[in-house]
Design a protein around this motif. Structure first.
Motif, PDB file in Angstrom:
ATOM      1  N   PRO A 256       0.822  -1.231   0.000  1.00 20.62           N
ATOM      2  CA  PRO A 256       0.000   0.000   0.000  1.00 20.62           C
ATOM      3  C   PRO A 256       0.850   1.273   0.000  1.00 20.62           C
ATOM      4  O   PRO A 256       0.887   2.027   0.990  1.00 20.62           O
ATOM      5  CB  PRO A 256      -0.813  -0.134   1.298  1.00 20.62           C
ATOM      6  CG  PRO A 256       0.058  -0.928   2.206  1.00 20.62           C
ATOM      7  CD  PRO A 256       0.785  -1.903   1.309  1.00 20.62           C
ATOM      8  N   THR A 257       1.478   1.544  -1.122  1.00 20.80           N
ATOM      9  CA  THR A 257       2.272   2.772  -1.217  1.00 20.80           C
ATOM     10  C   THR A 257       1.391   4.021  -1.266  1.00 20.80           C
ATOM     11  O   THR A 257       1.890   5.142  -1.121  1.00 20.80           O
ATOM     12  CB  THR A 257       3.172   2.725  -2.462  1.00 20.80           C
ATOM     13  OG1 THR A 257       2.365   2.436  -3.616  1.00 20.80           O
ATOM     14  CG2 THR A 257       4.238   1.652  -2.321  1.00 20.80           C
ATOM     15  N   TRP A 258       0.059   3.833  -1.465  1.00 22.35           N
ATOM     16  CA  TRP A 258      -0.843   4.987  -1.423  1.00 22.35           C
ATOM     17  C   TRP A 258      -0.855   5.652  -0.043  1.00 22.35           C
ATOM     18  O   TRP A 258      -1.227   6.823   0.088  1.00 22.35           O
ATOM     19  CB  TRP A 258      -2.268   4.586  -1.821  1.00 22.35           C
ATOM     20  CG  TRP A 258      -2.824   3.394  -1.085  1.00 22.35           C
ATOM     21  CD1 TRP A 258      -2.814   2.096  -1.477  1.00 22.35           C
ATOM     22  CD2 TRP A 258      -3.483   3.419   0.198  1.00 22.35           C
ATOM     23  NE1 TRP A 258      -3.410   1.288  -0.553  1.00 22.35           N
ATOM     24  CE2 TRP A 258      -3.843   2.082   0.493  1.00 22.35           C
ATOM     25  CE3 TRP A 258      -3.805   4.415   1.114  1.00 22.35           C
ATOM     26  CZ2 TRP A 258      -4.504   1.718   1.662  1.00 22.35           C
ATOM     27  CZ3 TRP A 258      -4.464   4.065   2.285  1.00 22.35           C
ATOM     28  CH2 TRP A 258      -4.798   2.735   2.557  1.00 22.35           C
TER      29      TRP A 258
ATOM     30  N   MET B 114       6.552   1.593  -6.751  1.00 29.81           N
ATOM     31  CA  MET B 114       6.547   2.959  -6.236  1.00 29.81           C
ATOM     32  C   MET B 114       5.880   3.885  -7.244  1.00 29.81           C
ATOM     33  O   MET B 114       6.102   3.743  -8.457  1.00 29.81           O
ATOM     34  CB  MET B 114       7.979   3.433  -5.988  1.00 29.81           C
ATOM     35  CG  MET B 114       8.703   2.711  -4.869  1.00 29.81           C
ATOM     36  SD  MET B 114       7.956   2.969  -3.241  1.00 29.81           S
ATOM     37  CE  MET B 114       8.075   4.750  -3.098  1.00 29.81           C
ATOM     38  N   PRO B 115       5.041   4.845  -6.771  1.00 27.71           N
ATOM     39  CA  PRO B 115       4.488   5.842  -7.712  1.00 27.71           C
ATOM     40  C   PRO B 115       5.617   6.601  -8.401  1.00 27.71           C
ATOM     41  O   PRO B 115       6.655   6.903  -7.799  1.00 27.71           O
ATOM     42  CB  PRO B 115       3.673   6.766  -6.792  1.00 27.71           C
ATOM     43  CG  PRO B 115       3.368   5.928  -5.588  1.00 27.71           C
ATOM     44  CD  PRO B 115       4.539   5.020  -5.413  1.00 27.71           C
ATOM     45  N   ALA B 116       5.417   6.915  -9.659  1.00 22.63           N
ATOM     46  CA  ALA B 116       6.491   7.493 -10.474  1.00 22.63           C
ATOM     47  C   ALA B 116       6.886   8.886 -10.007  1.00 22.63           C
ATOM     48  O   ALA B 116       8.047   9.283 -10.121  1.00 22.63           O
ATOM     49  CB  ALA B 116       6.057   7.537 -11.938  1.00 22.63           C
TER      50      ALA B 116
ATOM     51  N   LEU C  84       6.652   2.932   8.286  1.00 23.17           N
ATOM     52  CA  LEU C  84       5.687   2.040   7.645  1.00 23.17           C
ATOM     53  C   LEU C  84       6.179   0.610   7.813  1.00 23.17           C
ATOM     54  O   LEU C  84       7.203   0.222   7.241  1.00 23.17           O
ATOM     55  CB  LEU C  84       5.526   2.395   6.160  1.00 23.17           C
ATOM     56  CG  LEU C  84       4.543   1.535   5.364  1.00 23.17           C
ATOM     57  CD1 LEU C  84       3.154   1.571   5.984  1.00 23.17           C
ATOM     58  CD2 LEU C  84       4.489   1.997   3.904  1.00 23.17           C
ATOM     59  N   GLN C  85       5.443  -0.161   8.620  1.00 24.30           N
ATOM     60  CA  GLN C  85       5.830  -1.539   8.907  1.00 24.30           C
ATOM     61  C   GLN C  85       4.778  -2.494   8.343  1.00 24.30           C
ATOM     62  O   GLN C  85       3.634  -2.506   8.795  1.00 24.30           O
ATOM     63  CB  GLN C  85       5.981  -1.743  10.420  1.00 24.30           C
ATOM     64  CG  GLN C  85       7.121  -0.919  11.015  1.00 24.30           C
ATOM     65  CD  GLN C  85       7.371  -1.266  12.465  1.00 24.30           C
ATOM     66  OE1 GLN C  85       6.755  -0.693  13.354  1.00 24.30           O
ATOM     67  NE2 GLN C  85       8.287  -2.203  12.696  1.00 24.30           N
TER      68      GLN C  85
END
Length: 715
Positions: free
Chosen positions: A141-143, A166-168, A154-155
């Motif tokens: 959940p990179t959002w 990853m988002p660009a 973030l764990q």
């Protein structure tokens, strides 16, 4: 207590559901009920806790469907933490109301989550998110990064995530990222270094990543800890990575397939404290790039690669080393004495190479050292002074000669392994002073003489069973991520460096590995006690005193020239699991008392001169005929030889009384006496033929007459 602001009831033994009356404490700001045995759900009265900022329900026994609805209107709530010791907890994630709070810290650890709660999509001020130890799958959940620009931790470890992208366009301030122990495969995102340039720690170990390490990681100039071990990465380390990440203190790339020359001269790891690159495919000589961190490096593991050449003498400049492992490579030449003289070494492993020459006379290790030099080509005697500070000494399978060394310090050493060398002479009585010994292996040498009876002094195991054989370095660093008048929320980073120790020891007819060296005090190696004196030239009796070694689990005296009976005192070896006395010249019967050894799994007395009835009962009912081969005078199961129970005629004449003066025939003495009689007769005849006397002439006449008689009988 209507005016109560803080209620801390953590780490007790409260059971049952949360009481409804807690909802009356409308001025409560901190409520900590963690580490109890509470169950049930949040009471609906919690919606009255309008001042609540901090709520911790970690480590309880919540089961069933758990809803956050009672918290929906708590606009001041900043910290919420929940975890359960039960695997029957289900978090309600559907049809959630609109939550009024904006959290800074959310911990939903061990909650059996299969889906991320949707309320997290509306959080904009998160600084710490812990969703570890759940059943989350799909995309990482990179959002959460995009929605929370202030997110620092973030764990996501111990889940079932499969994709990491990853988002660009993102560039984030994240400092701690852990996505270890998932099912993520494919490539590490190429832009990860550009997207997360401020990372301090990243752990992506135990996944299925493949391909090269992205060169963009060289942009992580602040990163201090990087763990990508136990993946399938390959190729060379990018130049931008080894020159750009100059803040690295802990680098773990173990168990991958990285290749190429290891750490070239331009390496800029100037702050490195721990470097683990074991079990890769690095080639060539040991890189001089290590010198860039010569004053800080304390843990260096380059084992199980394809490194060649000599061990460079400049490695002794790494004065801070405490753990050094270069085992299982193709290193040649001699061991630099200055390397072993580093003052704070606690473990050095150079085993499984092509090292030659003699052993150094001294080692460092101000607080004791574990020294592994087995499976090389070292020659010469073992210096007495080498053992002064050694705790573990493994010299197996070299070409060492001379006698067993005199022990300078008998208190420190607890594992001594010298199998497979050319050691000669007798077993020194000084061995009896090794009070703390656990494993003693002198097998496959050329030792002779008697087994010292004083070996019963060996304890084979320390009195303190909580001690451990490992080498561990632990560093704890707290970071503040939420602070109010009453509570400070710390994110604690534990930097732990330990070296696993593998000891191979012959037991139960096979060569087993026993491991130790974690921070915990329950390693298998801590409880393994054994003595192996097999494949030598030892003779004489087996000392009955050895039966006092009650902690011993393995005793191997096979392939010697021991000629006594089996001591009945061996019945006191209560923990023995493997007892091998095969290929000796033992006599007499097998003591019936040995059937009391309830832990015995392997018992081998084959190829001796034992006689009588084989004991039966308990563990002895599990041993097959292989345990007794080569003893023709043994009878009874499991052999096919029956024991004659009839009494002799002499016993019948005496009323069935047995004659106590009868003893079994000593076959060895019988063979020697027969051979000596035969030789004496031949010598007498030879002497008689050398002199001209009447007896000689009479003997020759008899021989001539016999020959003539035989000829006359022939056709």
């Amino acid at each position: 207590m209507k005016n109560l602001w803080e209620l801390d009831l953590r780490e007790n033994k409260f059971v049952g559901q949360l009481p409804l009356c807690l909802g009356r404490l409308n001025k409560l700001r901190v409520l900590d009920l963690s580490s109890n045995q509470l169950n049930g759900n949040l009471p609906s009265t919690f919606n009255r806790l309008e001042s609540l900022e901090y709520l911790s329900l970690l480590d309880n026994n919540f089961t069933g469907l758990f809803s956050f609805d009672p918290l929906a209107n708590l606009t001041n709530l900043k910290v919420f933490k929940l975890s359960s010791t039960s695997d029957m907890l289900q978090i309600k994630t559907e049809s959630e109301p609109k939550y009024q709070f904006q959290l800074s810290v959310v911990v939903l650890r061990v909650c059996s989550l299969e889906k991320i709660p949707s309320f997290l999509e509306y959080q904009k001020n998160l600084r710490l998110v812990d969703l570890s130890n759940n059943r989350l799958s799909g995309n990482l959940p990179t959002w959460l990064l995009a929605n929370n620009p202030e997110l620092k931790v973030l764990q996501l470890q111990d889940n079932l995530f499969t994709i990491f992208q990853m988002p660009a366009t993102i560039v984030h301030e994240l400092q701690f990222l852990d996505f270890s122990v998932n099912d993520i495969s494919g490539l590490l995102p190429d832009n990860i270094g550009y997207a997360l340039p401020n990372l301090l720690r990243m752990n992506g170990s135990r996944n299925g990543f493949q391909g090269h390490l992205p060169s963009s990681m060289g942009e992580m100039v602040n990163i201090t800890s990087l763990d990508l071990s136990y993946n399938n990465f390959s190729g060379k380390l990018p130049r931008r990575f080894v020159t750009g990440c100059f803040s690295l203190k802990h680098l773990k790339l173990s168990h991958n397939n990285f290749s190429g020359h290891f750490l070239p001269r331009e390496t800029s790891f100037t702050s490195l404290e721990e470097l683990r690159v074991d079990s890769n495919s690095f080639t060539g000589k040991i890189g001089v790039g290590l010198l860039s961190s010569n004053t800080t490096l304390s843990v260096l593991d380059m084992s199980n690669n394809f490194l060649t050449g000599d061990i460079p003498s400049w490695m002794s400049n790494l004065s801070g080393l405490t753990i050094l492992s270069i085992s299982n490579n193709f290193l040649e030449g001699t061991i630099p004495p200055s390397l072993l003289a580093i003052g704070f070494l606690s473990l050095i492993d150079l085993s499984g190479n092509l090292l030659s020459g003699s052993l150094p006379s001294r080692v460092g290790g101000e607080f004791g050292i574990k020294l592994f030099l087995h499976d090389n080509m070292l020659t010469g005697p073992i210096p007495d002074t080498l053992l002064e500070k050694v705790q573990i000494l493994d010299l197996r399978y070299n070409q060492l000669s001379g006698s067993i060394p005199q022990f300078v310090n008998t208190e420190s050493i607890y594992i001594l392994l010298m199998k497979g060398n050319n050691l000669t002479g007798s077993m020194s009585r000084q061995l009896c002073d090794l009070r703390n010994i656990r494993l003693l292996d002198l097998s496959d040498n050329k030792l002779n003489g008697f087994i010292p009876s004083c070996l019963y002094n060996l304890s084979f195991g320390p009195e303190d069973t909580n001690s451990y054989v490992g080498t561990a370095i632990t560093k704890i660093t707290p970071f503040k991520f939420y602070e109010s008048t009453f509570v400070v929320e710390d994110f604690v980073v534990i930097s732990s460096s330990f070296q696993e120790i593998e000891i191979k020891f012959s037991m139960k007819r096979r060569y087993d590995s026993y491991f130790g060296a974690t921070e915990f005090n329950n390693d298998v190696l801590d409880y393994m006690y054994g003595m192996d004196l097999s494949s030598n030239e030892l003779s004489g009796v087996i000392p009955a005193e050895l039966g006092s070694l009650s902690k011993l689990r393995v005793m191997n005296l096979s392939c010697n020239f021991l000629s006594s009976s089996i001591p009945s005192s061996f019945s006191n070896l209560k923990d023995i699991e493997s007892l091998d006395l095969s290929h000796n010249m033992l006599q007499g019967s097998i003591p019936q008392q040995l059937t009391n050894l309830s832990s015995l799994v392997v018992f081998d007395v084959s190829y001796n001169n034992l006689s009588g009835i084989i004991p039966q009962g308990r563990q002895f009912n599990t041993f097959d005929e292989k345990s007794y081969l080569g003893n023709p005078l043994l009878c009874g199961p499991p052999t096919n030889r029956s024991c004659d129970a009839k009494k002799t005629s002499d016993e019948s004449e005496n009323g069935g009384e047995e004659e106590d003066d009868e003893a079994p025939v000593d076959m060895l003495a019988f063979y020697f006496s027969s051979a000596s009689t035969y030789v004496t007769t031949l010598i007498g005849i030879f002497i008689l033929m050398c002199f001209d006397c009447p007896l000689r002439r009479a003997w020759l006449r008899i021989v001539d007459a016999s020959i003539a008689s035989v000829k006359s009988m022939l056709p």
